[in-house]
Design a protein around this motif. Sequence first.
Motif, PDB file in Angstrom:
ATOM      1  N   GLY A 144      43.024  37.848  43.256  1.00 10.99           N
ATOM      2  CA  GLY A 144      44.016  38.037  42.579  1.00 10.99           C
ATOM      3  C   GLY A 144      43.818  38.140  41.187  1.00 10.99           C
ATOM      4  O   GLY A 144      44.036  38.994  40.462  1.00 10.99           O
ATOM      5  N   GLN A 145      43.277  36.979  40.730  1.00  7.75           N
ATOM      6  CA  GLN A 145      42.856  36.748  39.457  1.00  7.75           C
ATOM      7  C   GLN A 145      41.963  37.773  38.866  1.00  7.75           C
ATOM      8  O   GLN A 145      41.896  38.149  37.744  1.00  7.75           O
ATOM      9  N   ALA A 146      40.793  38.111  40.045  1.00  8.96           N
ATOM     10  CA  ALA A 146      39.823  39.121  39.637  1.00  8.96           C
ATOM     11  C   ALA A 146      40.417  40.348  39.588  1.00  8.96           C
ATOM     12  O   ALA A 146      39.986  41.116  38.554  1.00  8.96           O
ATOM     13  N   LEU A 147      41.279  40.819  40.233  1.00 11.49           N
ATOM     14  CA  LEU A 147      41.875  41.963  40.193  1.00 11.49           C
ATOM     15  C   LEU A 147      42.742  42.136  39.012  1.00 11.49           C
ATOM     16  O   LEU A 147      42.883  43.227  38.267  1.00 11.49           O
ATOM     17  N   ASP A 148      43.411  41.136  38.609  1.00 10.12           N
ATOM     18  CA  ASP A 148      44.212  41.304  37.235  1.00 10.12           C
ATOM     19  C   ASP A 148      43.261  41.616  36.083  1.00 10.12           C
ATOM     20  O   ASP A 148      43.549  42.131  35.051  1.00 10.12           O
ATOM     21  N   LEU A 149      42.262  40.959  35.886  1.00  8.03           N
ATOM     22  CA  LEU A 149      41.410  41.376  34.999  1.00  8.03           C
ATOM     23  C   LEU A 149      40.710  42.729  35.411  1.00  8.03           C
ATOM     24  O   LEU A 149      40.459  43.376  34.376  1.00  8.03           O
ATOM     25  N   ALA A 150      40.034  43.052  36.209  1.00  3.99           N
ATOM     26  CA  ALA A 150      39.554  44.387  36.784  1.00  3.99           C
ATOM     27  C   ALA A 150      40.415  45.497  36.139  1.00  3.99           C
ATOM     28  O   ALA A 150      39.897  46.568  35.871  1.00  3.99           O
ATOM     29  N   GLU A 151      41.813  45.372  36.758  1.00  2.05           N
ATOM     30  CA  GLU A 151      42.518  46.471  36.631  1.00  2.05           C
ATOM     31  C   GLU A 151      42.957  46.890  35.261  1.00  2.05           C
ATOM     32  O   GLU A 151      43.698  47.904  34.936  1.00  2.05           O
ATOM     33  N   ARG A 152      42.297  46.201  34.192  1.00  2.51           N
ATOM     34  CA  ARG A 152      42.633  46.348  32.786  1.00  2.51           C
ATOM     35  C   ARG A 152      41.698  47.821  32.607  1.00  2.51           C
ATOM     36  O   ARG A 152      41.847  48.362  31.313  1.00  2.51           O
ATOM     37  N   PHE A 153      40.532  47.842  33.425  1.00  2.00           N
ATOM     38  CA  PHE A 153      39.897  48.911  32.939  1.00  2.00           C
ATOM     39  C   PHE A 153      39.609  49.999  34.147  1.00  2.00           C
ATOM     40  O   PHE A 153      40.207  49.715  35.309  1.00  2.00           O
ATOM     41  N   PRO A 154      38.913  51.113  34.073  1.00  2.00           N
ATOM     42  CA  PRO A 154      39.018  51.965  35.164  1.00  2.00           C
ATOM     43  C   PRO A 154      37.947  51.441  36.113  1.00  2.00           C
ATOM     44  O   PRO A 154      37.321  50.734  36.211  1.00  2.00           O
ATOM     45  N   ALA A 155      38.421  51.879  37.362  1.00  2.00           N
ATOM     46  CA  ALA A 155      37.976  51.405  38.719  1.00  2.00           C
ATOM     47  C   ALA A 155      36.219  51.600  38.802  1.00  2.00           C
ATOM     48  O   ALA A 155      35.532  50.857  39.325  1.00  2.00           O
ATOM     49  N   GLU A 156      35.949  52.862  38.175  1.00  2.00           N
ATOM     50  CA  GLU A 156      34.464  53.043  38.187  1.00  2.00           C
ATOM     51  C   GLU A 156      33.703  52.327  37.383  1.00  2.00           C
ATOM     52  O   GLU A 156      32.389  52.209  37.325  1.00  2.00           O
ATOM     53  N   GLN A 157      34.284  51.585  36.444  1.00  2.00           N
ATOM     54  CA  GLN A 157      33.677  50.514  35.533  1.00  2.00           C
ATOM     55  C   GLN A 157      33.683  49.047  35.921  1.00  2.00           C
ATOM     56  O   GLN A 157      32.922  48.427  35.506  1.00  2.00           O
ATOM     57  N   VAL A 158      34.896  48.718  36.256  1.00  2.00           N
ATOM     58  CA  VAL A 158      35.048  47.057  36.784  1.00  2.00           C
ATOM     59  C   VAL A 158      35.629  47.069  38.088  1.00  2.00           C
ATOM     60  O   VAL A 158      36.617  47.535  38.484  1.00  2.00           O
ATOM     61  N   GLY A 159      34.740  46.503  38.969  1.00  2.00           N
ATOM     62  CA  GLY A 159      35.476  46.046  40.485  1.00  2.00           C
ATOM     63  C   GLY A 159      35.459  44.605  40.644  1.00  2.00           C
ATOM     64  O   GLY A 159      35.186  43.757  39.814  1.00  2.00           O
ATOM     65  N   VAL A 160      35.305  44.186  42.001  1.00  2.00           N
ATOM     66  CA  VAL A 160      35.466  42.925  42.362  1.00  2.00           C
ATOM     67  C   VAL A 160      34.396  42.591  43.402  1.00  2.00           C
ATOM     68  O   VAL A 160      34.168  43.466  44.334  1.00  2.00           O
ATOM     69  N   VAL A 161      33.876  41.395  43.639  1.00  2.00           N
ATOM     70  CA  VAL A 161      33.265  40.781  44.959  1.00  2.00           C
ATOM     71  C   VAL A 161      34.079  40.234  45.638  1.00  2.00           C
ATOM     72  O   VAL A 161      34.662  39.556  45.260  1.00  2.00           O
ATOM     73  N   VAL A 162      33.832  40.834  46.980  1.00  2.00           N
ATOM     74  CA  VAL A 162      34.839  39.765  48.187  1.00  2.00           C
ATOM     75  C   VAL A 162      33.678  38.904  48.801  1.00  2.00           C
ATOM     76  O   VAL A 162      32.693  39.427  49.340  1.00  2.00           O
ATOM     77  N   ASP A 163      33.602  37.705  48.684  1.00  2.00           N
ATOM     78  CA  ASP A 163      32.786  36.760  48.988  1.00  2.00           C
ATOM     79  C   ASP A 163      33.221  35.783  50.022  1.00  2.00           C
ATOM     80  O   ASP A 163      34.179  35.004  49.323  1.00  2.00           O
ATOM     81  N   THR A 164      32.895  35.734  51.184  1.00  2.00           N
ATOM     82  CA  THR A 164      33.723  34.962  52.220  1.00  2.00           C
ATOM     83  C   THR A 164      33.387  33.744  51.864  1.00  2.00           C
ATOM     84  O   THR A 164      34.489  32.776  52.073  1.00  2.00           O
ATOM     85  N   TYR A 165      32.372  32.834  51.129  1.00  2.00           N
ATOM     86  CA  TYR A 165      32.381  31.488  50.968  1.00  2.00           C
ATOM     87  C   TYR A 165      33.556  31.118  50.223  1.00  2.00           C
ATOM     88  O   TYR A 165      33.821  30.143  50.110  1.00  2.00           O
ATOM     89  N   HIS A 166      33.828  32.161  49.055  1.00  2.00           N
ATOM     90  CA  HIS A 166      34.937  31.851  48.259  1.00  2.00           C
ATOM     91  C   HIS A 166      36.167  32.057  48.206  1.00  2.00           C
ATOM     92  O   HIS A 166      37.156  31.307  47.910  1.00  2.00           O
ATOM     93  N   ILE A 167      36.536  32.922  49.392  1.00  2.00           N
ATOM     94  CA  ILE A 167      38.011  33.336  49.679  1.00  2.00           C
ATOM     95  C   ILE A 167      38.442  33.057  50.999  1.00  2.00           C
ATOM     96  O   ILE A 167      39.734  32.882  51.279  1.00  2.00           O
ATOM     97  N   TRP A 168      37.662  32.370  51.784  1.00  2.57           N
ATOM     98  CA  TRP A 168      38.020  32.195  53.231  1.00  2.57           C
ATOM     99  C   TRP A 168      39.251  31.553  53.577  1.00  2.57           C
ATOM    100  O   TRP A 168      40.088  31.615  54.503  1.00  2.57           O
ATOM    101  N   TRP A 169      39.445  30.652  52.484  1.00  2.50           N
ATOM    102  CA  TRP A 169      40.700  29.430  52.716  1.00  2.50           C
ATOM    103  C   TRP A 169      41.850  30.009  51.910  1.00  2.50           C
ATOM    104  O   TRP A 169      42.872  29.361  52.332  1.00  2.50           O
ATOM    105  N   ASP A 170      41.730  31.239  51.488  1.00  2.49           N
ATOM    106  CA  ASP A 170      42.940  31.798  50.630  1.00  2.49           C
ATOM    107  C   ASP A 170      43.999  32.477  51.609  1.00  2.49           C
ATOM    108  O   ASP A 170      43.385  33.847  51.999  1.00  2.49           O
ATOM    109  N   ASP A 171      45.027  32.263  51.920  1.00  6.68           N
ATOM    110  CA  ASP A 171      45.875  33.299  52.768  1.00  6.68           C
ATOM    111  C   ASP A 171      46.412  34.226  51.962  1.00  6.68           C
ATOM    112  O   ASP A 171      47.059  35.315  52.579  1.00  6.68           O
ATOM    113  N   HIS A 172      46.170  34.305  50.761  1.00  5.99           N
ATOM    114  CA  HIS A 172      46.644  35.616  49.924  1.00  5.99           C
ATOM    115  C   HIS A 172      45.607  36.658  49.758  1.00  5.99           C
ATOM    116  O   HIS A 172      45.533  37.882  49.268  1.00  5.99           O
ATOM    117  N   ALA A 173      44.378  36.229  50.211  1.00  8.94           N
ATOM    118  CA  ALA A 173      43.111  36.922  50.038  1.00  8.94           C
ATOM    119  C   ALA A 173      43.085  38.299  50.800  1.00  8.94           C
ATOM    120  O   ALA A 173      42.828  39.287  50.533  1.00  8.94           O
TER     121      ALA A 173
END
Length: 291
Positions: free
Chosen positions: A173-202
């Motif tokens: 969510g925090q990553a997307l809040d940053l990325a969405e300030r810019f065009p999608a073709e310029q800034v995206g996000v990485v989905v990494d299981t090690y970092h998000i597996w615990w997050d029920d909002h992920a």
Amino acid sequence: MSALPEAPGGPGAGEPAGADRFSINQETVRQLPLPELVEACVSLGVGGVGLWRAPVQKYGVEATARLVRDAGLTVTSLCRGGFLTAADPAARRAALEDNRAAVDEAAGIGTDTLVLVCGGLPEGDRDLYGARERIADALAELAPYAAGRGVRLAIEPLHPMFASDRCVVSTLGQALDLAERFPAEQVGVVVDTYHIWWDDHAPAQIDRAGRSGRIAAFQLADWCTPLPAGVLLGRGQLGDGSVDFRFWRDRVVAAGYTGWTEVEIFNEALWDRDGREALAETAERFRAHVL
């Protein structure tokens, strides 16, 4: 050990489609020099490789591009840019210059994805919100520069245990809040299981990322406890820990992701082994726990 299994379908004979495509991140088998890594990938039928800046710089950007191109490999990402939270003007200028160099290296080796580890809190600073705003300010300068070279910046949220020293962006969510300030073709996000597996909002955030075309990379590593001292080298081999990889694969596919799946493991026990055997095992684990 054998190579990856023949694909269950895809755009060509024996070629997997979407998130079935296995890529090995260079750090997973860092004991293999770049030419040996490329040779092992070819012999094992691994079609994608995620590279890191230091070994690419050592081997040479042009030489690396030629090596992987001649081998028929796809460079799925370059790691890493980022560390954009400095408040000191000189440090910020240096960080921006280094990130521009990283963009140039990514373009030079033929990948369209530069992974960003955005940076922790500067010494003595406790303002997480201010640090994230400095990341946004840096992205405003870097994103157009990268887009002009055919490279998308990919913000990687890291587990909260890294918030102080490595990355104040801790959730998708925090990553997307940053990325969405810019065009999608310029800034995206990485989905990494090690970092998000615990997050029920992920899962919902993956859906959000998919709707706006923001999933730039999908990475896998397992979560194993106890964590080692320093925690950085705690990423586990697939199947050794707590992560349900098929669940996360299904979520990114349902969100429209059609890119490669990159296995990125930092683990001393894996590095102490023969690199080709470690790569072959990782490919087998991918078949067993992801496909």
